[in-house]
Enzyme design. Structure first.
Site, PDB file in Angstrom:
ATOM      1  N   LYS A 292     -20.902 -54.129 -13.516  1.00 24.64           N
ATOM      2  CA  LYS A 292     -20.919 -53.240 -12.357  1.00 24.64           C
ATOM      3  C   LYS A 292     -19.499 -52.818 -11.980  1.00 24.64           C
ATOM      4  O   LYS A 292     -18.634 -53.658 -11.806  1.00 24.64           O
ATOM      5  CB  LYS A 292     -21.559 -53.951 -11.158  1.00 24.64           C
ATOM      6  CG  LYS A 292     -22.987 -54.401 -11.408  1.00 24.64           C
ATOM      7  CD  LYS A 292     -23.497 -55.287 -10.280  1.00 24.64           C
ATOM      8  CE  LYS A 292     -22.822 -56.635 -10.229  1.00 24.64           C
ATOM      9  NZ  LYS A 292     -23.481 -57.601  -9.314  1.00 24.64           N
TER      10      LYS A 292
ATOM     11  N   THR B 102     -22.229 -51.955   2.156  1.00 25.38           N
ATOM     12  CA  THR B 102     -22.381 -52.352   0.749  1.00 25.38           C
ATOM     13  C   THR B 102     -22.742 -53.827   0.598  1.00 25.38           C
ATOM     14  O   THR B 102     -22.764 -54.343  -0.508  1.00 25.38           O
ATOM     15  CB  THR B 102     -21.067 -52.096  -0.025  1.00 25.38           C
ATOM     16  OG1 THR B 102     -20.006 -52.796   0.658  1.00 25.38           O
ATOM     17  CG2 THR B 102     -20.730 -50.626  -0.095  1.00 25.38           C
TER      18      THR B 102
ATOM     19  N   GLY C 185     -24.608 -56.907  -0.187  1.00 26.31           N
ATOM     20  CA  GLY C 185     -25.826 -57.220  -0.932  1.00 26.31           C
ATOM     21  C   GLY C 185     -26.211 -56.218  -2.009  1.00 26.31           C
ATOM     22  O   GLY C 185     -27.297 -56.323  -2.584  1.00 26.31           O
ATOM     23  N   THR C 186     -25.325 -55.269  -2.314  1.00 27.69           N
ATOM     24  CA  THR C 186     -25.692 -54.286  -3.356  1.00 27.69           C
ATOM     25  C   THR C 186     -25.938 -54.976  -4.701  1.00 27.69           C
ATOM     26  O   THR C 186     -26.847 -54.604  -5.440  1.00 27.69           O
ATOM     27  CB  THR C 186     -24.598 -53.209  -3.557  1.00 27.69           C
ATOM     28  OG1 THR C 186     -23.339 -53.864  -3.659  1.00 27.69           O
ATOM     29  CG2 THR C 186     -24.576 -52.211  -2.439  1.00 27.69           C
ATOM     30  N   GLY C 187     -25.110 -55.990  -5.011  1.00 24.57           N
ATOM     31  CA  GLY C 187     -25.264 -56.693  -6.290  1.00 24.57           C
ATOM     32  C   GLY C 187     -26.583 -57.448  -6.364  1.00 24.57           C
ATOM     33  O   GLY C 187     -27.290 -57.399  -7.381  1.00 24.57           O
ATOM     34  N   CYS C 188     -26.936 -58.142  -5.275  1.00 27.83           N
ATOM     35  CA  CYS C 188     -28.219 -58.873  -5.233  1.00 27.83           C
ATOM     36  C   CYS C 188     -29.376 -57.900  -5.388  1.00 27.83           C
ATOM     37  O   CYS C 188     -30.338 -58.144  -6.131  1.00 27.83           O
ATOM     38  CB  CYS C 188     -28.391 -59.590  -3.886  1.00 27.83           C
ATOM     39  SG  CYS C 188     -27.097 -60.760  -3.507  1.00 27.83           S
TER      40      CYS C 188
HETATM   41  N1  ATP Z   1     -20.111 -46.898  -2.591  1.00 31.06           N
HETATM   42  C1  ATP Z   1     -20.948 -46.939  -3.634  1.00 31.06           C
HETATM   43  N2  ATP Z   1     -21.648 -45.850  -4.014  1.00 31.06           N
HETATM   44  C2  ATP Z   1     -22.507 -45.866  -5.051  1.00 31.06           C
HETATM   45  N3  ATP Z   1     -22.738 -46.982  -5.781  1.00 31.06           N
HETATM   46  C3  ATP Z   1     -22.064 -48.111  -5.461  1.00 31.06           C
HETATM   47  C4  ATP Z   1     -21.145 -48.168  -4.387  1.00 31.06           C
HETATM   48  N4  ATP Z   1     -20.641 -49.445  -4.305  1.00 31.06           N
HETATM   49  C5  ATP Z   1     -21.247 -50.136  -5.269  1.00 31.06           C
HETATM   50  N5  ATP Z   1     -22.089 -49.339  -5.988  1.00 31.06           N
HETATM   51  C6  ATP Z   1     -22.968 -49.737  -7.078  1.00 31.06           C
HETATM   52  O1  ATP Z   1     -23.689 -50.869  -6.584  1.00 31.06           O
HETATM   53  C7  ATP Z   1     -23.875 -51.826  -7.611  1.00 31.06           C
HETATM   54  C8  ATP Z   1     -23.218 -53.136  -7.216  1.00 31.06           C
HETATM   55  O2  ATP Z   1     -21.837 -52.983  -7.428  1.00 31.06           O
HETATM   56  P1  ATP Z   1     -20.673 -53.987  -7.114  1.00 31.06           P
HETATM   57  O3  ATP Z   1     -19.715 -53.861  -8.228  1.00 31.06           O
HETATM   58  O4  ATP Z   1     -20.170 -53.685  -5.742  1.00 31.06           O
HETATM   59  O5  ATP Z   1     -21.425 -55.379  -7.138  1.00 31.06           O
HETATM   60  P2  ATP Z   1     -21.207 -56.716  -6.334  1.00 31.06           P
HETATM   61  O6  ATP Z   1     -19.750 -56.907  -6.059  1.00 31.06           O
HETATM   62  O7  ATP Z   1     -21.898 -57.776  -7.086  1.00 31.06           O
HETATM   63  O8  ATP Z   1     -21.969 -56.460  -4.984  1.00 31.06           O
HETATM   64  P3  ATP Z   1     -21.979 -57.353  -3.657  1.00 31.06           P
HETATM   65  O9  ATP Z   1     -21.372 -56.421  -2.633  1.00 31.06           O
HETATM   66  O10 ATP Z   1     -23.402 -57.596  -3.395  1.00 31.06           O
HETATM   67  O11 ATP Z   1     -21.200 -58.609  -3.900  1.00 31.06           O
HETATM   68  C9  ATP Z   1     -23.320 -51.162  -8.863  1.00 31.06           C
HETATM   69  O12 ATP Z   1     -24.359 -50.457  -9.502  1.00 31.06           O
HETATM   70  C10 ATP Z   1     -22.263 -50.215  -8.324  1.00 31.06           C
HETATM   71  O13 ATP Z   1     -21.971 -49.151  -9.201  1.00 31.06           O
HETATM   72  C1  HMH Z   2     -26.860 -65.895  -0.313  1.00 35.60           C
HETATM   73  C2  HMH Z   2     -25.980 -64.855  -0.918  1.00 35.60           C
HETATM   74  N1  HMH Z   2     -26.088 -64.609  -2.245  1.00 35.60           N
HETATM   75  C3  HMH Z   2     -25.302 -63.673  -2.826  1.00 35.60           C
HETATM   76  C4  HMH Z   2     -24.388 -62.955  -2.085  1.00 35.60           C
HETATM   77  C5  HMH Z   2     -23.491 -61.926  -2.767  1.00 35.60           C
HETATM   78  O1  HMH Z   2     -23.603 -60.686  -2.226  1.00 35.60           O
HETATM   79  C6  HMH Z   2     -24.312 -63.236  -0.694  1.00 35.60           C
HETATM   80  N2  HMH Z   2     -23.438 -62.574   0.109  1.00 35.60           N
HETATM   81  N3  HMH Z   2     -25.111 -64.187  -0.153  1.00 35.60           N
END
Ligand code: ATP
Ligand code: HMH
Length: 275
Positions: free
Chosen positions: A178, A210, A212-215
């Site tokens: 990502k 943003t 929780g986008t990864g989850c």
């Molecule tokens: N501002 C944005 N606009 C569009 N897509 C985004 C944006 N920010 C993140 N993404 C997308 O969201 C997904 C998660 O990306 P990211 O690299 O932020 O993951 P993460 O760090 O695991 O997330 P988290 O914030 O949950 O820890 C990817 O598909 C990324 O391309």
């Molecule tokens: C419980 C939990 N899992 C994963 C993440 C990563 O976004 C978070 N912030 N909290």
């Protein structure tokens, strides 16, 4: 199969944007029946994490044994595995039936969006051991760097190299690396599998919501894969849905920090789809 059963093995986020809560909302929204095994409680809001209360690994195992003895699972998503012992325990279940036959998505969570650490540093080796067991892994930029023991990628060519190395050197079957942390006009994710490396690109949404986008991305992959015909197609559709959910995040006003995406977003909401 129109109503797959999806399992999340992850931590709780009381603010509802990440972790188990985000996973269950995503499963439900995308047509899967959601089940959950909790690995840790966090005290967390949209601004940060103030505490983590870890579930003993033996009780994570008991939750899994009891669930799997009764309920068939089509797809599993693995999120916050707080300690090396929990990661090893979950690995034993992932390597054996019935989970070995399920679609599996490993999100190698280490640090929250707020910068707070969610997983013990000494769990990294145990998480690295899990990489070959999952159908797909979904690291972000810092997580890929930690797993490979290199500096974080700073551009898309760097992401491509690291995605391929996670596959060829660390044994991941498929990688969705990502690129959210890279910044820039577009949000680019890199996909690597046995057929090569490709990019999934969408417009970057201008938002601070943003959390929780990864989850949400990894649980959407698990919910959708049993309903679609292949992994790359599932990844593409999932990314466009996530962009729509990020865009729709401004319909919500939750907390004062990094708010959540709006999980209540239709799959065919085209705001995330590039022309
Ligand atoms: N501002 C944005 N606009 C569009 N897509 C985004 C944006 N920010 C993140 N993404 C997308 O969201 C997904 C998660 O990306 P990211 O690299 O932020 O993951 P993460 O760090 O695991 O997330 P988290 O914030 O949950 O820890 C990817 O598909 C990324 O391309
Ligand atoms: C419980 C939990 N899992 C994963 C993440 C990563 O976004 C978070 N912030 N909290």
């Amino acid at each position: 199969m129109d109503r797959p059963v999806a399992l999340t093995i992850a931590g709780s986020d009381p603010s509802g944007g990440a972790g188990i809560q985000a996973d269950l909302k995503t499963f439900h929204q995308l047509g899967a029946y959601g089940t959950a095994v909790i690995t840790a409680l966090t005290a967390q809001n949209t601004q940060g994490v103030t505490g983590v209360h870890v579930v003993p690994a033996a009780f994570v195992a008991e939750q899994l044994e009891t669930l799997l003895a009764d309920v068939g699972i089509d797809a599993v998503k693995l999120g916050m595995l707080a300690t090396a012992e929990i990661a090893e325990t979950v690995g034993r279940f992932l390597a054996a039936e019935p989970l070995a036959s399920a679609y599996s998505v490993l999100d190698p969570v280490m640090v929250a969006t707020s910068g707070d650490r969610l997983v013990d540093e000494d769990a990294t080796d145990a998480i690295r051991e899990l990489l070959p067991l999952a159908s797909v892994i979904t690291p972000n930029v810092p997580e890929a760097a930690v797993l490979l023991g290199v500096e974080p990628a700073v551009d898309v060519p760097g992401l491509r190299v690291q995605a391929e190395r996670l596959r060829s050197e660390l044994g991941a079957q498929r990688v969705l690396l990502k690129g959210g942390h890279l910044g820039g006009e577009q949000a680019v994710d890199v996909w690597a599998d046995e057929d090569g490396v490709r990019e999934f690109t969408d417009e970057r949404v201008d938002t601070k919501n943003t959390h929780g986008t990864g989850c949400t991305l990894s649980s959407a992959l698990a919910a959708l894969r049993p309903q679609l015909s292949d992994w790359p197609g599932t990844a593409r559709i999932t990314k466009f849905w996530l962009t729509s959910a990020l865009t729709n995040g401004d319909r919500l006003e939750i907390g004062h920090g990094h708010g959540p995406v709006d999980h209540f977003t239709e799959l065919n909401d085209t705001r995330g789809t590039q022309p």
